[in-house]
Design a protein around this motif. Structure first.
Motif, mmCIF file in Angstrom:
data_model
loop_
_atom_site.group_PDB
_atom_site.id
_atom_site.type_symbol
_atom_site.label_atom_id
_atom_site.label_comp_id
_atom_site.label_asym_id
_atom_site.label_seq_id
_atom_site.Cartn_x
_atom_site.Cartn_y
_atom_site.Cartn_z
ATOM 1 N N LEU A 52 0.802 -1.222 0.000
ATOM 2 C CA LEU A 52 0.000 0.000 0.000
ATOM 3 C C LEU A 52 0.835 1.273 0.000
ATOM 4 N N HIS A 53 2.020 1.245 0.677
ATOM 5 C CA HIS A 53 2.779 2.478 0.869
ATOM 6 C C HIS A 53 4.275 2.355 0.619
ATOM 7 N N GLY A 54 4.694 1.282 -0.020
ATOM 8 C CA GLY A 54 6.080 1.150 -0.422
ATOM 9 C C GLY A 54 7.036 0.993 0.752
ATOM 10 N N LYS A 55 8.329 1.212 0.470
ATOM 11 C CA LYS A 55 9.370 1.027 1.485
ATOM 12 C C LYS A 55 9.222 2.025 2.639
ATOM 13 N N ALA A 56 8.711 3.236 2.357
ATOM 14 C CA ALA A 56 8.526 4.227 3.429
ATOM 15 C C ALA A 56 7.506 3.737 4.448
ATOM 16 N N GLY A 57 6.394 3.185 3.964
ATOM 17 C CA GLY A 57 5.395 2.637 4.873
ATOM 18 C C GLY A 57 5.892 1.413 5.598
ATOM 19 N N LEU A 58 6.685 0.585 4.909
ATOM 20 C CA LEU A 58 7.237 -0.613 5.523
ATOM 21 C C LEU A 58 8.188 -0.263 6.665
ATOM 22 N N SER A 59 8.977 0.789 6.498
ATOM 23 C CA SER A 59 9.909 1.197 7.553
ATOM 24 C C SER A 59 9.170 1.571 8.833
ATOM 25 N N ILE A 60 8.046 2.281 8.700
ATOM 26 C CA ILE A 60 7.251 2.653 9.867
ATOM 27 C C ILE A 60 6.598 1.418 10.478
ATOM 28 N N ALA A 61 6.162 0.493 9.607
ATOM 29 C CA ALA A 61 5.548 -0.742 10.089
ATOM 30 C C ALA A 61 6.536 -1.559 10.922
ATOM 31 N N VAL A 62 7.809 -1.553 10.527
ATOM 32 C CA VAL A 62 8.841 -2.274 11.275
ATOM 33 C C VAL A 62 8.970 -1.696 12.681
ATOM 34 N N ILE A 63 8.947 -0.374 12.802
ATOM 35 C CA ILE A 63 9.043 0.271 14.112
ATOM 36 C C ILE A 63 7.858 -0.132 14.994
ATOM 37 N N ALA A 64 6.647 -0.095 14.430
ATOM 38 C CA ALA A 64 5.455 -0.471 15.195
ATOM 39 C C ALA A 64 5.551 -1.915 15.671
#
Length: 301
Positions: free
Chosen positions: A112-124
């Motif tokens: 849905l949001h590419g690598k930028a969204g994935l990076s935030i998902a990793v933090i969560a």
């Protein structure tokens, strides 16, 4: 669209193989071992050093804690109202308080949001959901199964988990300037095995055993996990002035399907395993629709 299609294809392949193929013994533990101990740490090592420090990054982590402790409060209350057994309260708290923020969340956020969204998902996931599983999950399982919680066991489990160690290493590498390009590329290539293997594993374990007496707890559990928890996270984020992609990913991670590992933990502690598998299977299936739809109404959607 192609990344989102992988979710459905790999999940369907797992379900079809479980139904029609004679699978090698131990295939699911083997796949899960690779995902948890190799692919996930590699992805964390690749992505965390590139995360931009943002004052709003507290929000995706806080969303995980709201989801877990909110579930505990909700199901403890419902347990008293409907005279549920402690096993049922513990089961729903585990499975609907902890989200599938890695196996399903990572590929979904990337789609849905590419690598930028994935990076935030990793933090969560790494600062929110995993510590809650390793610590809070064990405490809940111990309390509602009648066993005691051992603090040294909890601490050892957190501090020796490969993805947690990778998170610490990734933060240090990020502060030092990041990986050389060749190393980062290698880590990403290994980490990219997470999506197909994790979803294939989910398909192999997919279980939907619905009984009449489970309908109430099933609706309550998924009502919290897929609707009320993300709405609570959204309200907190908006009240605190969080916006953009950080708000969107934080809310979607709070809305993610129930966690496979939480259902496994419920099974190990004898907390209504059949109900846990029912909630898990239905939640994964429904979230493949509710997450993309919910994304449309969020700022970065």
């Amino acid at each position: 669209m192609s990344a989102l299609l992988i979710l459905f294809v790999c999940l369907a392949l797992g379900m079809l193989c479980r139904r029609f193929v004679a699978l090698p013994e131990g295939i699911v533990p083997g796949i899960n071992w690779w995902v948890l101990n190799i692919a996930l740490p590699a992805l964390v090592l690749a992505l965390v050093p590139k995360v931009t420090v943002d004052a709003q990054l507290w929000f995706p982590v806080a969303g995980m804690y709201v989801t877990f402790f909110g579930a505990w409060a909700v199901f403890a209350t419902l347990g008293k109202v409907f005279s549920w057994s402690p096993h049922r309260v513990g089961c729903l708290t585990l499975v609907c308080g902890l989200g599938n923020t890695s196996f399903v969340g990572y590929p979904m956020m990337e789609a849905l949001h590419g690598k930028a969204g994935l990076s935030i998902a990793v933090i969560a996931d790494q600062l929110g959901c995993f510590p809650l599983l390793a610590a809070g999950g064990i405490v809940v399982a111990s309390i509602y199964s009648g066993r005691g919680a051992n603090l040294s066991t909890i601490a050892r489990r957190v501090l020796t988990f490969p993805a947690f160690l990778a998170l610490v290493a990734g933060v240090i590498v990020g502060l030092a300037g990041g990986w050389p390009e060749a190393v980062e590329k290698l880590l990403l290539q290994i980490g990219q095995t997470l999506t197909p293997l994790a979803l294939f594993s989910v398909g192999l374990q997919f279980s939907l055993h619905l009984r009449r007496e489970q309908i109430g707890p099933l609706v309550a559990g998924l009502g919290w996990k897929l609707l009320l928890a993300p709405l609570a996270a959204l309200g907190i984020g908006l009240a605190a002035g969080v916006g953009g992609l950080t708000l969107t990913v934080g809310v979607l991670q709070a809305a993610m399907a129930p966690m496979i590992s939480a259902a496994i933990l419920a099974d190990q502690y004898g907390l209504e395993p059949r109900l846990a598998n029912t909630v898990l299977g239905a939640g994964i299936l429904l979230s493949l629709v509710t997450i993309p739809v919910g994304n449309l109404f969020l700022p970065a959607g």
